[in-house]
Design an enzyme around this catalytic site. Sequence first.
Site, PDB file in Angstrom:
ATOM      1  N   ASP A  52      -5.083  23.327   9.453  1.00  0.00           N
ATOM      2  CA  ASP A  52      -3.784  23.863   9.064  1.00  0.00           C
ATOM      3  C   ASP A  52      -2.806  22.734   8.763  1.00  0.00           C
ATOM      4  O   ASP A  52      -2.050  22.779   7.779  1.00  0.00           O
ATOM      5  CB  ASP A  52      -3.249  24.750  10.195  1.00  0.00           C
ATOM      6  CG  ASP A  52      -1.851  25.275   9.901  1.00  0.00           C
ATOM      7  OD1 ASP A  52      -1.705  26.117   9.015  1.00  0.00           O
ATOM      8  OD2 ASP A  52      -0.901  24.826  10.575  1.00  0.00           O
ATOM      9  N   GLU A 124      -9.345  27.133   6.948  1.00  0.00           N
ATOM     10  CA  GLU A 124      -8.619  26.043   7.593  1.00  0.00           C
ATOM     11  C   GLU A 124      -9.531  25.238   8.521  1.00  0.00           C
ATOM     12  O   GLU A 124      -9.428  24.005   8.576  1.00  0.00           O
ATOM     13  CB  GLU A 124      -7.425  26.589   8.368  1.00  0.00           C
ATOM     14  CG  GLU A 124      -6.328  27.151   7.474  1.00  0.00           C
ATOM     15  CD  GLU A 124      -5.126  27.639   8.227  1.00  0.00           C
ATOM     16  OE1 GLU A 124      -4.023  27.611   7.663  1.00  0.00           O
ATOM     17  OE2 GLU A 124      -5.277  28.060   9.398  1.00  0.00           O
TER      18      GLU A 124
END
Length: 231
Positions: A52, A124
Amino acid sequence: MALPDFSKLTARFGWQFKEPGLLQQAFTHRSFINENPQIASAHNERLEFLGDAVLELVVTNFLYRHYPQATEGDLTAYRSALVNTDSLSRAATELNLNDYLLLSKGEAKDTGRARSAILADTFESLLGALFLDQGYVAADQFITAHLLAQTDDLVASQDWQDAKSLFQEKAQAKMSITPHYEVTSEEGPDHDKIFTVGLYLGEELAASGSGPSKQRAEQEAAKSALAKYNW
């Protein structure tokens, strides 16, 4: 049970993972370990956390350089539109990441919003694994090729606009009313909850929206209301 053949994935992208275990971990959902502790011992949540951050840096750097005239607010809106659950899950689906997921039997049956959230998280976590094993440049190239190619179309379509802010602006200008939102229902377990929110103009329900967070549900309600009032 047979594990997915991750060599097909690495061959597709031309990767040579120094630590193949990172790749398996990137696709391992917490629920899989609960049912298969003898096969996997590490789930992908830490990699997701790292991925992320890598994703935000790469996208922010790209937008800053690619749109030199855009304001901070616009750049933030562009980024939010590019890295939301829908965008990431769509990219993961196009890359067939679903074929490599390691899920519990229960999670494997989920579809719709629940699966979209898992796919977005996996995108992610894969970035996190790629960054650790191959470095920043490899992660940057992957994001640029499979996520940022849509940026110009997104900006031109104005789908990046904050629907809540736009609807409030229109409602105040056209009706002299400030809209408000109320949660009307919550469904699902705590880790996979779906919220439904009503958007009200005074006492009138203007539209409803659902999503994995209250904020996302509010945005969906605002989008529906903008379409309803043709604003």
